[in-house]
Design a protein around this motif. Structure first.
Motif, mmCIF file in Angstrom:
data_model
loop_
_atom_site.group_PDB
_atom_site.id
_atom_site.type_symbol
_atom_site.label_atom_id
_atom_site.label_comp_id
_atom_site.label_asym_id
_atom_site.label_seq_id
_atom_site.Cartn_x
_atom_site.Cartn_y
_atom_site.Cartn_z
ATOM 1 N N THR A 257 -39.579 -39.575 -55.147
ATOM 2 C CA THR A 257 -38.857 -39.428 -53.869
ATOM 3 C C THR A 257 -39.521 -38.410 -52.948
ATOM 4 N N VAL A 258 -40.821 -38.582 -52.771
ATOM 5 C CA VAL A 258 -41.559 -37.697 -51.873
ATOM 6 C C VAL A 258 -42.753 -38.452 -51.304
ATOM 7 N N PRO B 91 -41.135 -33.985 -48.083
ATOM 8 C CA PRO B 91 -39.949 -34.243 -48.910
ATOM 9 C C PRO B 91 -38.772 -34.821 -48.123
ATOM 10 N N GLU C 85 -36.697 -38.492 -48.940
ATOM 11 C CA GLU C 85 -35.291 -38.544 -49.347
ATOM 12 C C GLU C 85 -34.342 -39.069 -48.280
ATOM 13 N N PHE C 86 -34.747 -38.985 -47.006
ATOM 14 C CA PHE C 86 -33.836 -39.378 -45.927
ATOM 15 C C PHE C 86 -34.523 -40.370 -44.996
ATOM 16 N N ASP D 114 -28.829 -29.550 -50.122
ATOM 17 C CA ASP D 114 -30.191 -30.069 -50.288
ATOM 18 C C ASP D 114 -31.260 -29.003 -50.050
ATOM 19 N N SER E 77 -33.731 -27.577 -52.997
ATOM 20 C CA SER E 77 -34.662 -28.599 -53.486
ATOM 21 C C SER E 77 -35.734 -28.896 -52.440
ATOM 22 N N LEU E 78 -35.322 -29.047 -51.180
ATOM 23 C CA LEU E 78 -36.276 -29.338 -50.114
ATOM 24 C C LEU E 78 -37.256 -28.182 -49.916
ATOM 25 N N LYS F 101 -39.853 -28.179 -52.766
ATOM 26 C CA LYS F 101 -40.840 -29.244 -52.586
ATOM 27 C C LYS F 101 -41.781 -28.936 -51.426
#
Length: 384
Positions: free
Chosen positions: A156-157, A266, A270-271, A350, A353-354, A357
């Motif tokens: 997911t990156v 990242p 994810e978005f 989030d 985590s963001l 990354k």
């Protein structure tokens, strides 16, 4: 003063230059893989012109952002068709896909073996197929960069497949191809180009060559972006943005980027949001935090002078201060209705985590100084 500089061996710029694609193609190969967006019929004119040159065609479509699984499948198809030249016509995602396909047809290991960050980062052992890159948006500058950004679904990156061998052999930049881009795309891609120019300008890897291109690109982009947004058929504005985008691709390939693109990787994984819109939402807060951190920890860093010069170029005012440049970016984003990160689904839960990354992202290496975790979290808070 040591630096290296690489770019496309040939750049063809100007209105109607896209009509020269067939004459360039015939010199490079006879079986072309054409990579385009979700509507291949939009380049039927090119397909017809290539057929007239007796060039065999295999057309593939990239409807969204390219991921590792999709690229692996398309590479297998192109190999089976014995393609010996690649033509990529489209936005940044299409050009990235074209670069990846051209690179991976002769390099037959698993794509993850070559990817940065989440893969092994192995160098290409074989030279990529000849590649012609033709952008239809003014933003990524991918027609002259040395990497292809791919989504790793597993991780997911978004990460890069990177080699100077991947710089397209010919970049054909025809501003007329960008006229059909709607205002939302014009805004997102245009702000991506400006972000890339700004980040390259303050990068710790900048050089006199990249600085000169950044200054010129920012000048054209600043005076053209709102005109192109408000009137898509303004050829002068479209030409100015095409030049800004081209220069941004050359500078990022040689000077690297910074924290905006460190976060964009990242976030993009994810978005669901246009890459340029994500960059625009982050840019003012990254500028503010970088400037504050530089003043506190490294006041002699030349990036501060570059931020000050950027403000003068953006505003057209030789007396402008750094804060004026940041406000210009905020005002421009507001006029073009750029959403904050909260509007694309980012929540405070989030952030950690963001930030983690982003800190590992290859783009972060060019930031003028290393930011702390607290500063990275503050950027997200401000951009929400």
């Amino acid at each position: 003063m040591n630096f290296q500089f690489s770019t496309a061996p040939r750049i063809v710029f100007g209105p109607d230059t896209a009509r020269t694609i067939p004459e360039h193609t015939i010199k490079m190969g006879s079986r072309a893989c054409i990579v385009t967006g979700k509507s291949p019929q939009r380049i039927q004119w090119l397909i017809d012109d290539l057929h007239k040159k007796n060039i065999q065609l295999h057309t593939v479509s990239i409807p969204g952002e390219p991921d590792t699984d999709r690229i692996t499948a398309l590479v297998a198809e192109a190999r089976a068709k014995n393609c010996n030249v690649v033509i990529a016509v489209g936005g940044g995602s299409v050009l990235d896909a074209g670069k990846a396909i051209a690179a991976l047809i002769p390099n037959k290991r698993d794509v993850l073996d070559y990817l940065e960050v989440v893969g092994k980062g192995m160098p290409l052992s074989e030279k990529p197929l000849p590649l012609i890159a033709v952008p239809t948006t003014s933003g990524t500058g991918s027609e002259v960069t040395s990497n292809a950004v791919l989504l790793s679904i597993k991780h997911t990156v978004k990460v890069s497949l990177r080699s100077t061998e991947m710089i397209p052999d010919i970049a054909i930049v025809d501003p007329l191809l960008t006229i059909s881009a709607p205002p939302s795309v014009t805004a997102a891609t245009g702000l991506d180009a400006l972000t890339q120019l700004m980040e390259s300008f303050v990068s710790s890897f900048g050089s006199p060559m990249t600085d000169a291109l950044c200054r010129e690109g920012l000048k054209h982009g600043a005076k053209s972006i709102l005109k192109a947004y408000n009137d898509g058929e303004d050829i002068e504005a479209r030409t100015g943005m095409a030049l800004a985008s081209l220069f941004s691709g050359i500078t990022l390939a040689n000077a690297k980027l910074g924290a905006v693109h460190g976060f964009a990787a990242p976030l993009g994984g994810e978005f669901k949001a246009p890459h340029g819109a994500v960059c625009a939402a982050l840019l003012p807060s990254v500028m503010e935090i970088n400037v504050r951190a530089l003043k506190e920890r490294d006041p002699g860093n030349p990036a501060l002078a570059a931020y000050a010069e950027t403000a003068k170029i953006l505003t057209g005012n030789n007396d402008a201060q750094i804060t004026d440049g940041i406000q210009w970016v905020k005002n421009t984003c507001a006029e073009m209705k750029i959403p904050g990160l909260g509007e694309i689904g980012v929540q405070k839960k989030d952030f950690k985590s963001l930030s983690a990354k982003a800190a590992r992202s290859s783009s972060m290496k060019g930031n003028p100084l290393e930011l702390t975790e607290k500063e990275l979290l503050e950027i997200l808070e401000m951009a929400l």
